[in-house]
Design a protein around this motif. Structure first.
Motif, PDB file in Angstrom:
ATOM      1  N   VAL A 224     -15.315 -18.832 -20.366  1.00  0.00           N
ATOM      2  CA  VAL A 224     -15.657 -20.257 -20.475  1.00  0.00           C
ATOM      3  C   VAL A 224     -15.483 -20.689 -21.926  1.00  0.00           C
ATOM      4  CG1 VAL A 224     -17.532 -21.938 -20.268  1.00  0.00           C
ATOM      5  CG2 VAL A 224     -17.291 -20.116 -18.565  1.00  0.00           C
ATOM      6  N   GLY A 225     -14.879 -21.839 -22.127  1.00  0.00           N
ATOM      7  CA  GLY A 225     -14.702 -22.372 -23.475  1.00  0.00           C
ATOM      8  C   GLY A 225     -15.857 -23.271 -23.879  1.00  0.00           C
ATOM      9  N   LEU A 226     -15.928 -23.581 -25.166  1.00  0.00           N
ATOM     10  CA  LEU A 226     -16.927 -24.510 -25.691  1.00  0.00           C
ATOM     11  C   LEU A 226     -16.191 -25.595 -26.458  1.00  0.00           C
ATOM     12  CD1 LEU A 226     -19.864 -25.376 -26.409  1.00  0.00           C
ATOM     13  CD2 LEU A 226     -19.647 -23.949 -28.440  1.00  0.00           C
ATOM     14  N   VAL A 227     -16.553 -26.835 -26.189  1.00  0.00           N
ATOM     15  CA  VAL A 227     -15.970 -27.973 -26.895  1.00  0.00           C
ATOM     16  C   VAL A 227     -17.112 -28.778 -27.495  1.00  0.00           C
ATOM     17  CG1 VAL A 227     -14.611 -30.090 -26.660  1.00  0.00           C
ATOM     18  CG2 VAL A 227     -14.011 -28.082 -25.291  1.00  0.00           C
ATOM     19  N   SER A 228     -17.014 -29.040 -28.809  1.00  0.00           N
ATOM     20  CA  SER A 228     -17.977 -29.908 -29.478  1.00  0.00           C
ATOM     21  C   SER A 228     -17.238 -31.166 -29.895  1.00  0.00           C
ATOM     22  CB  SER A 228     -18.575 -29.209 -30.695  1.00  0.00           C
ATOM     23  OG  SER A 228     -19.380 -30.128 -31.406  1.00  0.00           O
ATOM     24  N   LEU A 229     -17.646 -32.294 -29.340  1.00  0.00           N
ATOM     25  CA  LEU A 229     -16.943 -33.552 -29.578  1.00  0.00           C
ATOM     26  C   LEU A 229     -17.085 -34.026 -31.020  1.00  0.00           C
ATOM     27  CD1 LEU A 229     -17.976 -35.390 -26.290  1.00  0.00           C
ATOM     28  CD2 LEU A 229     -15.855 -34.145 -26.757  1.00  0.00           C
ATOM     29  N   HIS A 230     -18.279 -33.987 -31.554  1.00  0.00           N
ATOM     30  CA  HIS A 230     -18.537 -34.517 -32.899  1.00  0.00           C
ATOM     31  C   HIS A 230     -17.788 -33.731 -33.972  1.00  0.00           C
ATOM     32  CE1 HIS A 230     -20.963 -35.572 -36.491  1.00  0.00           C
ATOM     33  NE2 HIS A 230     -20.963 -36.754 -35.918  1.00  0.00           N
ATOM     34  N   GLU A 231     -17.796 -32.419 -33.847  1.00  0.00           N
ATOM     35  CA  GLU A 231     -17.138 -31.574 -34.842  1.00  0.00           C
ATOM     36  C   GLU A 231     -15.661 -31.328 -34.516  1.00  0.00           C
ATOM     37  OE1 GLU A 231     -21.512 -30.618 -35.065  1.00  0.00           O
ATOM     38  OE2 GLU A 231     -20.104 -30.634 -33.414  1.00  0.00           O
ATOM     39  N   SER A 232     -15.188 -31.817 -33.361  1.00  0.00           N
ATOM     40  CA  SER A 232     -13.793 -31.614 -32.907  1.00  0.00           C
ATOM     41  C   SER A 232     -13.433 -30.129 -32.883  1.00  0.00           C
ATOM     42  CB  SER A 232     -12.809 -32.371 -33.806  1.00  0.00           C
ATOM     43  OG  SER A 232     -13.066 -33.742 -33.759  1.00  0.00           O
ATOM     44  N   ILE A 233     -14.268 -29.360 -32.206  1.00  0.00           N
ATOM     45  CA  ILE A 233     -14.060 -27.912 -32.114  1.00  0.00           C
ATOM     46  C   ILE A 233     -13.863 -27.531 -30.651  1.00  0.00           C
ATOM     47  CG2 ILE A 233     -15.140 -25.650 -32.424  1.00  0.00           C
ATOM     48  CD1 ILE A 233     -16.738 -26.839 -34.710  1.00  0.00           C
ATOM     49  N   SER A 234     -12.894 -26.643 -30.413  1.00  0.00           N
ATOM     50  CA  SER A 234     -12.712 -26.059 -29.095  1.00  0.00           C
ATOM     51  C   SER A 234     -12.474 -24.573 -29.284  1.00  0.00           C
ATOM     52  CB  SER A 234     -11.517 -26.688 -28.376  1.00  0.00           C
ATOM     53  OG  SER A 234     -11.262 -25.978 -27.175  1.00  0.00           O
ATOM     54  N   THR A 235     -13.286 -23.745 -28.630  1.00  0.00           N
ATOM     55  CA  THR A 235     -13.143 -22.299 -28.784  1.00  0.00           C
ATOM     56  C   THR A 235     -12.030 -21.735 -27.908  1.00  0.00           C
ATOM     57  OG1 THR A 235     -14.816 -21.839 -27.106  1.00  0.00           O
ATOM     58  CG2 THR A 235     -15.571 -21.972 -29.405  1.00  0.00           C
ATOM     59  N   ALA A 236     -11.230 -22.602 -27.301  1.00  0.00           N
ATOM     60  CA  ALA A 236     -10.125 -22.146 -26.466  1.00  0.00           C
ATOM     61  C   ALA A 236      -9.006 -21.525 -27.315  1.00  0.00           C
ATOM     62  CB  ALA A 236      -9.571 -23.299 -25.638  1.00  0.00           C
ATOM     63  N   SER A 237      -8.975 -21.834 -28.618  1.00  0.00           N
ATOM     64  CA  SER A 237      -7.941 -21.282 -29.495  1.00  0.00           C
ATOM     65  C   SER A 237      -8.575 -20.424 -30.586  1.00  0.00           C
ATOM     66  CB  SER A 237      -7.156 -22.418 -30.150  1.00  0.00           C
ATOM     67  OG  SER A 237      -7.978 -23.123 -31.059  1.00  0.00           O
ATOM     68  N   SER A 238      -7.773 -19.574 -31.205  1.00  0.00           N
ATOM     69  CA  SER A 238      -8.263 -18.719 -32.294  1.00  0.00           C
ATOM     70  C   SER A 238      -8.741 -19.565 -33.466  1.00  0.00           C
ATOM     71  CB  SER A 238      -7.157 -17.779 -32.781  1.00  0.00           C
ATOM     72  OG  SER A 238      -6.780 -16.921 -31.749  1.00  0.00           O
ATOM     73  N   SER A 239      -7.968 -20.600 -33.797  1.00  0.00           N
ATOM     74  CA  SER A 239      -8.378 -21.453 -34.923  1.00  0.00           C
ATOM     75  C   SER A 239      -9.653 -22.207 -34.581  1.00  0.00           C
ATOM     76  CB  SER A 239      -7.259 -22.424 -35.304  1.00  0.00           C
ATOM     77  OG  SER A 239      -6.938 -23.275 -34.218  1.00  0.00           O
ATOM     78  N   GLY A 240      -9.835 -22.589 -33.322  1.00  0.00           N
ATOM     79  CA  GLY A 240     -11.065 -23.251 -32.896  1.00  0.00           C
ATOM     80  C   GLY A 240     -12.274 -22.347 -33.034  1.00  0.00           C
ATOM     81  N   LYS A 241     -12.085 -21.056 -32.705  1.00  0.00           N
ATOM     82  CA  LYS A 241     -13.178 -20.086 -32.860  1.00  0.00           C
ATOM     83  C   LYS A 241     -13.556 -19.934 -34.332  1.00  0.00           C
ATOM     84  CE  LYS A 241     -11.935 -17.472 -28.795  1.00  0.00           C
ATOM     85  NZ  LYS A 241     -11.311 -16.274 -28.267  1.00  0.00           N
ATOM     86  N   LEU A 242     -12.535 -19.858 -35.208  1.00  0.00           N
ATOM     87  CA  LEU A 242     -12.792 -19.734 -36.634  1.00  0.00           C
ATOM     88  C   LEU A 242     -13.551 -20.956 -37.148  1.00  0.00           C
ATOM     89  CD1 LEU A 242     -12.448 -18.415 -39.412  1.00  0.00           C
ATOM     90  CD2 LEU A 242     -10.244 -19.600 -39.589  1.00  0.00           C
ATOM     91  N   VAL A 243     -13.078 -22.141 -36.776  1.00  0.00           N
ATOM     92  CA  VAL A 243     -13.727 -23.378 -37.214  1.00  0.00           C
ATOM     93  C   VAL A 243     -15.158 -23.433 -36.694  1.00  0.00           C
ATOM     94  CG1 VAL A 243     -13.685 -25.892 -37.011  1.00  0.00           C
ATOM     95  CG2 VAL A 243     -11.575 -24.651 -37.494  1.00  0.00           C
ATOM     96  N   PHE A 244     -15.377 -23.012 -35.448  1.00  0.00           N
ATOM     97  CA  PHE A 244     -16.730 -22.983 -34.887  1.00  0.00           C
ATOM     98  C   PHE A 244     -17.649 -22.145 -35.763  1.00  0.00           C
ATOM     99  CE2 PHE A 244     -19.691 -20.237 -32.619  1.00  0.00           C
ATOM    100  CZ  PHE A 244     -20.629 -21.174 -32.234  1.00  0.00           C
ATOM    101  N   HIS A 245     -17.218 -20.926 -36.105  1.00  0.00           N
ATOM    102  CA  HIS A 245     -18.061 -20.042 -36.897  1.00  0.00           C
ATOM    103  C   HIS A 245     -18.310 -20.616 -38.294  1.00  0.00           C
ATOM    104  CE1 HIS A 245     -18.672 -16.715 -34.148  1.00  0.00           C
ATOM    105  NE2 HIS A 245     -17.425 -16.880 -33.748  1.00  0.00           N
ATOM    106  N   LEU A 246     -17.318 -21.246 -38.880  1.00  0.00           N
ATOM    107  CA  LEU A 246     -17.496 -21.865 -40.195  1.00  0.00           C
ATOM    108  C   LEU A 246     -18.494 -23.024 -40.129  1.00  0.00           C
ATOM    109  CD1 LEU A 246     -13.847 -21.875 -41.585  1.00  0.00           C
ATOM    110  CD2 LEU A 246     -15.781 -20.519 -42.397  1.00  0.00           C
ATOM    111  N   PHE A 247     -18.328 -23.908 -39.141  1.00  0.00           N
ATOM    112  CA  PHE A 247     -19.249 -25.039 -39.002  1.00  0.00           C
ATOM    113  C   PHE A 247     -20.665 -24.557 -38.731  1.00  0.00           C
ATOM    114  CE2 PHE A 247     -17.511 -29.387 -38.768  1.00  0.00           C
ATOM    115  CZ  PHE A 247     -16.197 -29.111 -39.111  1.00  0.00           C
ATOM    116  N   ALA A 248     -20.799 -23.581 -37.861  1.00  0.00           N
ATOM    117  CA  ALA A 248     -22.126 -23.073 -37.523  1.00  0.00           C
ATOM    118  C   ALA A 248     -22.788 -22.458 -38.755  1.00  0.00           C
ATOM    119  CB  ALA A 248     -22.031 -22.050 -36.398  1.00  0.00           C
TER     120      ALA A 248
END
Length: 191
Positions: free
Chosen positions: A85-109
């Motif tokens: 299952v993927g995670l999408v955050s609208l406000h931060e424009s993050i989607s964990t469906a891609s490798s770069s999205g996962k990286l951005v998620f961890h950085l934002f978090a």
């Protein structure tokens, strides 16, 4: 399928902004909680985790609506990833469906956790500095020391009821009781 999750901390806050954003993003179902992120019981999120399936995406308005802490958020993302299952955050424009999205998620978090810790440290430092200058914080006393002594004296004389004393001095019962306790402490300590 896109499944939305919305949460507000108190009954005073409104879910409409999040609902509208999640619908606009294409969520077919939206689950909600009105509880502090610090509370363990979040039935809406628990329901999401029951119904979400591989290939679905969990959509949130902002990351802070989902996790109680960075550790909790990362654990939840790992749980979702394990289920496909993927995670999408609208406000931060993050989607964990891609490798770069996962990286951005961890950085934002990590940045969000860092910011919360900075705020907590600044608050504690400010409170410590105020205490060092003799400030105790809290609400100021409703009555000056002479009127507080009068309240205690009226109570001790037992001529008036507690309600009458409170009405006469314009204070509440809990305030009167705190002045009485304060008076007993002063008497015990001074005599």
């Amino acid at each position: 399928m896109l499944i939305g999750y919305a949460r507000v901390s108190t009954d005073d806050q409104d879910l409409n902004l999040q609902r509208d954003a999640l619908r606009q993003a294409g969520c077919k179902r939206i689950y909600e909680d009105q509880a502090s992120g610090a509370q363990a019981a979040r039935p809406g999120l628990e329901r999401v985790l029951e119904v979400i399936r591989a290939g679905d995406a969990l959509v949130v308005w902002r990351l802070d609506r989902l996790g109680r802490s960075l550790k909790d958020l990362i654990a939840l993302v790992e749980l979702l990833e394990g289920r496909g299952v993927g995670l999408v955050s609208l406000h931060e424009s993050i989607s964990t469906a891609s490798s770069s999205g996962k990286l951005v998620f961890h950085l934002f978090a990590a940045l969000a956790e860092f910011e919360r810790n900075l705020i907590r440290e600044r608050t504690q430092a400010g409170l410590s500095a105020a205490r060092a200058r003799g400030r105790k914080g809290g609400r100021p006393k409703a009555l000056d020391p002479a009127k507080r002594r009068l309240a205690v004296k009226l109570y001790d004389e037992r001529q008036l009821t507690i309600v009458e004393i409170c009405r006469m001095l314009g204070i509440s019962k809990p305030t009167l009781y705190s002045y009485l306790a304060e008076g007993q402490t002063a008497t015990a300590g001074g005599g």
